[in-house]
Design an enzyme around this catalytic site. Structure first.
Site, PDB file in Angstrom:
ATOM      1  CE  LYS A  13      -2.282  -1.105   3.695  1.00  0.00           C
ATOM      2  NZ  LYS A  13      -1.244  -2.236   4.136  1.00  0.00           N
ATOM      3  NE  ARG A  88      -4.491  -1.277   9.962  1.00  0.00           N
ATOM      4  CZ  ARG A  88      -3.593  -0.582   9.320  1.00  0.00           C
ATOM      5  NH1 ARG A  88      -3.453   0.526   8.819  1.00  0.00           N
ATOM      6  NH2 ARG A  88      -2.424  -1.404   9.338  1.00  0.00           N
ATOM      7  NE  ARG A 127       7.673  -2.341   6.090  1.00  0.00           N
ATOM      8  CZ  ARG A 127       6.392  -2.268   6.271  1.00  0.00           C
ATOM      9  NH1 ARG A 127       5.746  -1.833   5.265  1.00  0.00           N
ATOM     10  NH2 ARG A 127       5.766  -2.569   7.403  1.00  0.00           N
ATOM     11  NE  ARG A 160       6.209   0.114   9.788  1.00  0.00           N
ATOM     12  CZ  ARG A 160       5.121  -0.140   9.288  1.00  0.00           C
ATOM     13  NH1 ARG A 160       5.043   0.305   8.005  1.00  0.00           N
ATOM     14  NH2 ARG A 160       3.962  -0.585   9.712  1.00  0.00           N
ATOM     15  NE  ARG A 171       2.195  -4.661  11.332  1.00  0.00           N
ATOM     16  CZ  ARG A 171       3.238  -4.633  10.330  1.00  0.00           C
ATOM     17  NH1 ARG A 171       4.336  -4.952  10.728  1.00  0.00           N
ATOM     18  NH2 ARG A 171       3.152  -3.543   9.213  1.00  0.00           N
TER      19      ARG A 171
HETATM   20  P1  AP5 Z   1       4.902  -1.472   1.718  1.00  0.00           P
HETATM   21  O1  AP5 Z   1       4.470  -0.899   0.608  1.00  0.00           O
HETATM   22  O2  AP5 Z   1       5.465  -0.999   2.774  1.00  0.00           O
HETATM   23  O3  AP5 Z   1       3.533  -2.286   2.259  1.00  0.00           O
HETATM   24  P2  AP5 Z   1       2.117  -1.669   3.072  1.00  0.00           P
HETATM   25  O4  AP5 Z   1       1.235  -2.469   2.610  1.00  0.00           O
HETATM   26  O5  AP5 Z   1       2.352  -0.175   3.053  1.00  0.00           O
HETATM   27  O6  AP5 Z   1       2.502  -2.394   4.493  1.00  0.00           O
HETATM   28  P3  AP5 Z   1       2.554  -1.665   5.997  1.00  0.00           P
HETATM   29  O7  AP5 Z   1       3.101  -2.761   7.095  1.00  0.00           O
HETATM   30  O8  AP5 Z   1       2.829  -0.268   5.996  1.00  0.00           O
HETATM   31  O9  AP5 Z   1       0.859  -1.756   6.202  1.00  0.00           O
HETATM   32  P4  AP5 Z   1       0.420  -1.693   7.631  1.00  0.00           P
HETATM   33  O10 AP5 Z   1      -1.114  -1.623   7.188  1.00  0.00           O
HETATM   34  O11 AP5 Z   1       0.439  -3.040   8.469  1.00  0.00           O
HETATM   35  O12 AP5 Z   1       1.177  -0.459   8.502  1.00  0.00           O
HETATM   36  P5  AP5 Z   1       0.586   0.984   8.743  1.00  0.00           P
HETATM   37  O13 AP5 Z   1       1.740   1.670   8.836  1.00  0.00           O
HETATM   38  O14 AP5 Z   1      -0.768   1.285   8.165  1.00  0.00           O
HETATM   39  O15 AP5 Z   1       5.666  -2.769   1.183  1.00  0.00           O
HETATM   40  C1  AP5 Z   1       6.139  -3.851   2.136  1.00  0.00           C
HETATM   41  C2  AP5 Z   1       7.579  -4.362   1.686  1.00  0.00           C
HETATM   42  O16 AP5 Z   1       7.365  -5.209   0.527  1.00  0.00           O
HETATM   43  C3  AP5 Z   1       8.317  -3.367   1.308  1.00  0.00           C
HETATM   44  O17 AP5 Z   1       9.591  -3.673   1.744  1.00  0.00           O
HETATM   45  C4  AP5 Z   1       8.222  -3.194  -0.103  1.00  0.00           C
HETATM   46  O18 AP5 Z   1       9.675  -2.812  -0.616  1.00  0.00           O
HETATM   47  C5  AP5 Z   1       7.867  -4.645  -0.573  1.00  0.00           C
HETATM   48  N1  AP5 Z   1       7.101  -4.612  -1.906  1.00  0.00           N
HETATM   49  C6  AP5 Z   1       6.206  -3.785  -2.099  1.00  0.00           C
HETATM   50  N2  AP5 Z   1       5.502  -3.994  -2.986  1.00  0.00           N
HETATM   51  C7  AP5 Z   1       6.182  -5.071  -3.691  1.00  0.00           C
HETATM   52  C8  AP5 Z   1       5.913  -5.955  -4.688  1.00  0.00           C
HETATM   53  N3  AP5 Z   1       5.066  -5.706  -5.876  1.00  0.00           N
HETATM   54  N4  AP5 Z   1       6.801  -7.003  -4.938  1.00  0.00           N
HETATM   55  C9  AP5 Z   1       7.882  -7.256  -4.168  1.00  0.00           C
HETATM   56  N5  AP5 Z   1       8.146  -6.339  -3.085  1.00  0.00           N
HETATM   57  C10 AP5 Z   1       7.135  -5.342  -2.677  1.00  0.00           C
HETATM   58  O19 AP5 Z   1       0.102   0.645  10.482  1.00  0.00           O
HETATM   59  C11 AP5 Z   1       0.947   0.383  11.306  1.00  0.00           C
HETATM   60  C12 AP5 Z   1       0.346   0.377  12.650  1.00  0.00           C
HETATM   61  O20 AP5 Z   1      -0.477   1.629  13.087  1.00  0.00           O
HETATM   62  C13 AP5 Z   1      -1.020  -0.547  12.768  1.00  0.00           C
HETATM   63  O21 AP5 Z   1      -0.419  -2.159  13.169  1.00  0.00           O
HETATM   64  C14 AP5 Z   1      -1.686  -0.099  14.012  1.00  0.00           C
HETATM   65  O22 AP5 Z   1      -1.272  -0.442  15.080  1.00  0.00           O
HETATM   66  C15 AP5 Z   1      -1.750   1.413  13.437  1.00  0.00           C
HETATM   67  N6  AP5 Z   1      -2.898   2.113  12.570  1.00  0.00           N
HETATM   68  C16 AP5 Z   1      -2.419   2.273  11.408  1.00  0.00           C
HETATM   69  N7  AP5 Z   1      -3.795   2.651  10.647  1.00  0.00           N
HETATM   70  C17 AP5 Z   1      -4.621   2.366  11.746  1.00  0.00           C
HETATM   71  C18 AP5 Z   1      -6.101   2.618  11.843  1.00  0.00           C
HETATM   72  N8  AP5 Z   1      -6.689   2.900  10.630  1.00  0.00           N
HETATM   73  N9  AP5 Z   1      -6.705   2.291  12.891  1.00  0.00           N
HETATM   74  C19 AP5 Z   1      -6.012   1.584  13.927  1.00  0.00           C
HETATM   75  N10 AP5 Z   1      -4.739   1.528  14.002  1.00  0.00           N
HETATM   76  C20 AP5 Z   1      -4.008   1.795  12.854  1.00  0.00           C
END
Ligand code: AP5
Ligand code: ZN
Length: 216
Positions: A13, A88, A127, A160, A171
């Protein structure tokens, strides 16, 4: 264009959000980034969010919903926005719908990036993120050409806190239980489009562009 990016942790994402925001000139709103920034600045919000993020659990709905509503009221969101990591939960989605209805504009598309769970653990644990500009890399799939440093700005790369295997698995469980039901929610609204996230980063982006063409 008003977009939501949906998908499990590690689906890509954040990676795609940067490309979409640049290409369509809309602000990228990532709730995860908002919490990580608050944590870095040691604000009360950051300290509160850390309690949940470190365990791989969701920050409570009332906190998240308030933050997103405030952000959407800023002037740069008037002509569109890209939500990454929000909503979410079904309650977050309903709150967003209510807010958008009050303001008279709907979501155009919810882009659901689909990746099998086995792949997600490898993506999360490999990552690396730039400390300075936030660019995202992967030790195997998307490596920086500069050893341990960011290609874009030379900044130091770090892992991270929630990308260790134990927290990553939690997660994914939380995603399955609390976020996956949103696939049906947005299917019922007629806005969901599902993209195969197992392809290369550029191919995933091409598919997103195709899906958005003529849709808004
Ligand atoms: P990346 O693009 O970083 O993946 P992502 O989907 O953004 O993953 P996240 O871990 O950031 O999502 P998340 O939803 O868990 O975290 P968030 O920060 O929102 O790609 C991942 C890896 O794969 C990278 O190394 C990239 O290079 C590689 N990659 C990408 N595309 C690829 C491809 N096509 N092929 C190969 N490799 C690839 O949330 C973190 C925390 O914050 C949550 O756990 C929660 O505690 C809190 N939080 C955030 N939002 C909320 C909410 N709305 N409600 C409640 N709590 C929340
Ligand atoms: Zn950088």
């Amino acid at each position: 264009m008003r977009l939501i990016l949906l998908g499990p942790p590690g689906a890509g994402k954040g990676t795609q959000a940067v490309k979409i925001a640049e290409s369509y000139r809309i602000p990228h709103i990532s709730t995860g980034d908002i919490f990580r920034k608050a944590l870095k600045e040691e604000t009360p919000l950051g300290m509160k969010a850390k309690e949940y993020m470190d365990k791989g659990q969701l920050v409570p709905d009332d906190i998240v919903i308030g933050i997103v509503q405030e952000r959407l009221q800023l002037t740069d969101c008037q002509d569109g926005f890209l939500l990454d990591g929000f909503p979410r939960t079904t309650d977050q989605a309903k709150a967003l719908d209510g807010f958008l209805k009050d303001n008279g504009y709907p979501i155009d598309r919810c882009i659901n990036i689909e990746v099998p769970f086995e792949e997600l653990i490898a993506r999360l644990t490999g990552r690396r993120v730039c400390k300075t500009c936030g660019a995202t890399y992967h030790v195997m799939f998307n490596a920086s050409s500069k050893d341990g440093a960011c290609d874009a700005c030379g900044g130091e790369l770090y892992q991270r806190a929630d990308d260790n295997e134990g927290t990553a698995k939690e997660r994914l469980t939380v995603y399955n239980n609390q976020t996956a039901p949103l696939i049906e929610y947005y299917t019922n609204q007629g806005t969901l489009v599902t993209i195969d996230g197992l392809q290369s980063i550029d191919k995933v982006f091409n598919d997103i562009e195709d899906a958005l063409r003529g849709s808004c």
